[in-house]
Design an enzyme around this catalytic site. Structure first.
Site, mmCIF file in Angstrom:
data_model
loop_
_atom_site.group_PDB
_atom_site.id
_atom_site.type_symbol
_atom_site.label_atom_id
_atom_site.label_comp_id
_atom_site.label_asym_id
_atom_site.label_seq_id
_atom_site.Cartn_x
_atom_site.Cartn_y
_atom_site.Cartn_z
ATOM 1 N N LYS A 80 86.438 1.183 27.405
ATOM 2 C CA LYS A 80 87.569 2.024 27.810
ATOM 3 C C LYS A 80 88.888 1.302 27.509
ATOM 4 O O LYS A 80 89.817 1.886 26.941
ATOM 5 C CB LYS A 80 87.459 2.373 29.305
ATOM 6 C CG LYS A 80 86.329 3.348 29.609
ATOM 7 C CD LYS A 80 86.073 3.547 31.099
ATOM 8 C CE LYS A 80 84.865 4.441 31.323
ATOM 9 N NZ LYS A 80 84.521 4.663 32.741
ATOM 10 N N GLN A 98 85.390 2.056 38.426
ATOM 11 C CA GLN A 98 84.101 2.189 37.754
ATOM 12 C C GLN A 98 82.968 2.267 38.783
ATOM 13 O O GLN A 98 82.890 1.448 39.697
ATOM 14 C CB GLN A 98 83.884 1.001 36.789
ATOM 15 C CG GLN A 98 82.664 1.138 35.898
ATOM 16 C CD GLN A 98 82.744 2.307 34.914
ATOM 17 O OE1 GLN A 98 83.827 2.736 34.520
ATOM 18 N NE2 GLN A 98 81.604 2.841 34.526
ATOM 19 N N ASP A 127 89.560 10.300 36.207
ATOM 20 C CA ASP A 127 88.107 10.508 36.220
ATOM 21 C C ASP A 127 87.746 11.902 36.754
ATOM 22 O O ASP A 127 86.607 12.342 36.609
ATOM 23 C CB ASP A 127 87.423 9.468 37.116
ATOM 24 C CG ASP A 127 86.764 8.353 36.318
ATOM 25 O OD1 ASP A 127 86.361 8.613 35.168
ATOM 26 O OD2 ASP A 127 86.640 7.245 36.859
#
Ligand code: GUN
Length: 290
Positions: free
Chosen positions: A52, A96, A119
Site C-alpha cells: 500500500k 490494518q 477502508d
C-alpha cells in the site's frame, strides 16, 4: 475463457490516479496523504501494508506508517488515531486488520473520522453504502466492481453468489452487487459456513465471488458453464520451491474451474492488485480530488 487481468487493469487505474493527483496538487497544493497503522508482525499484513505504501509513492501520494508491537495498549492506538484525525495534512487513515485479540476492533474502527475512512469500515460508511449514499466503499469489493466495469461484464438481472460474509469483503460485496447501479442490479445470494446446499446454489450462479479463505474450495462441479468467477482468496500455503517458503493460493480450484468460465480472475494477479488500486482511489477522493 478470458482471464480478468488485475495487473493490466490496476496499472491503467494507477496511471489515471497519478495524472489526477498531479492536477490536484497543481490546482490546490494538496498532496493526498495516507496514514497506515500496523500492529504486530503478521507476515501477510506486513506485505499488504508495504505494498500500500509503495503504491502511494508510485502515484505521487504521501504516506506514513505508524507501527506498534503486538502488546500495544488500546489507549496508545486511540491517541494515535485522535492525532491523525486532527492532522489536516492526513486525508486517509487505515488500521490494518486483523488486530491482536486484546484490542477491540470495532472500537478502534469507530474512532476513525468517517471523512478519512478510506477502508470504508466505519459504521457510518457501511450505513451509507447500504442506503446507496455516496461514501467510501471497502477496497476489495470496490476493486471487484472496478474489474467487472473494466471488462464490461453484465451484472444486471444476473444470479450472483457471494461466498463469505466478512465485513471486509463478502457483506459489502453482496450490497454492491445488489445495488441499483451498474455494475449491480444482480440477484444476490450470500452464502457462508452454515449455508445448506452450497454446491447447488453455486452451480446455478452466473457470477460467483469466492471470499471465504479456504484454498481451492470452489470446485468445477460447483460452477456452471459460462459463469464469471471472481477469486478473492489470498491464503499463504507452504511451498518449499518458493524463495519465500510459501505460495499464494486462491479460493478457486483454478485449473479445473477456469475451462468452464466465461471470465475468471487468477491468484495472484487478480483481485489483490485491484484492492490496492481501489484504496488509492478512495485516498484521492478523501483528499478532495474528483
Ligand atoms: N486486512 C485484510 N484486508 C484488509 C483491508 O482491506 N484493509 C485493512 N485495513 N485490513 C485488511
Amino acid at each position: 475463457m478470458q482471464i480478468l487481468d488485475g495487473k493490466i487493469v490496476s496499472e491503467a487505474i494507477k496511471i489515471n490516479i497519478k495524472d489526477r493527483t498531479f492536477l490536484h496538487k497543481k490546482n490546490t497544493g494538496i498532496t493526498p496523504h495516507l496514514a497506515a497503522i500496523l500492529i504486530g508482525n503478521n507476515g501477510a499484513s506486513e506485505t499488504y501494508v508495504a505494498s500500500k505504501i509503495k503504491n502511494c509513492e508510485a502515484v505521487g501520494f504521501k504516506s506514513s506508517l505508524v507501527r506498534f508491537d503486538n502488546n500495544v495498549e488500546e489507549r496508545e492506538l486511540t491517541n494515535t488515531i485522535d492525532k491523525l484525525n486532527d492532522d489536516d495534512a492526513v486525508h486517509g487513515i487505515l488500521v490494518q486488520l486483523p488486530l491482536p485479540k486484546h484490542i477491540n476492533e470495532s472500537h478502534i474502527i469507530n474512532l476513525i473520522n468517517p471523512k478519512k475512512d478510506v477502508d470504508g469500515f466505519h459504521p457510518i460508511s457501511i450505513g451509507k453504502l447500504v442506503q446507496g449514499i455516496e461514501t467510501f466503499v471497502p477496497a476489495t469489493p470496490l476493486g471487484v466492481i472496478m474489474m467487472l466495469k473494466h471488462y464490461n461484464i453484465e451484472t444486471v438481472g444476473k444470479n450472483a453468489v457471494v461466498i463469505g460474509r466478512s465485513n471486509i469483503v463478502g457483506r459489502p460485496m453482496s450490497i454492491l452487487l445488489s445495488a441499483n447501479t451498474n455494475p449491480g442490479n444482480s440477484t444476490v445470494t450470500l452464502c457462508h459456513s452454515r449455508t445448506k446446499n452450497l454446491e447447488k446454489i453455486c452451480a446455478q450462479a452466473d457470477i460467483i465471488v469466492a471470499a471465504l479463505g479456504i484454498p481451492g474450495f470452489l470446485k468445477a462441479n460447483m460452477v456452471k458453464e459460462g459463469a464469471v468467477v471472481i477469486d478473492v482468496g489470498i491464503t499463504r500455503v507452504a511451498d518449499d520451491s518458493k524463495k519465500s517458503g510459501f505460495a499464494i493460493k486462491g479460493d478457486v480450484d483454478f485449473e479445473n474451474v477456469a475451462p468452464k468460465c466465461s471470465f475468471i480472475t487468477p491468484v495472484p494477479g487478480g483481485v489483490g492488485l485491484m484492492t490496492i488500486a481501489a484504496l488509492l482511489e478512495n485516498t484521492l477522493k478523501a483528499a478532495g480530488a474528483k
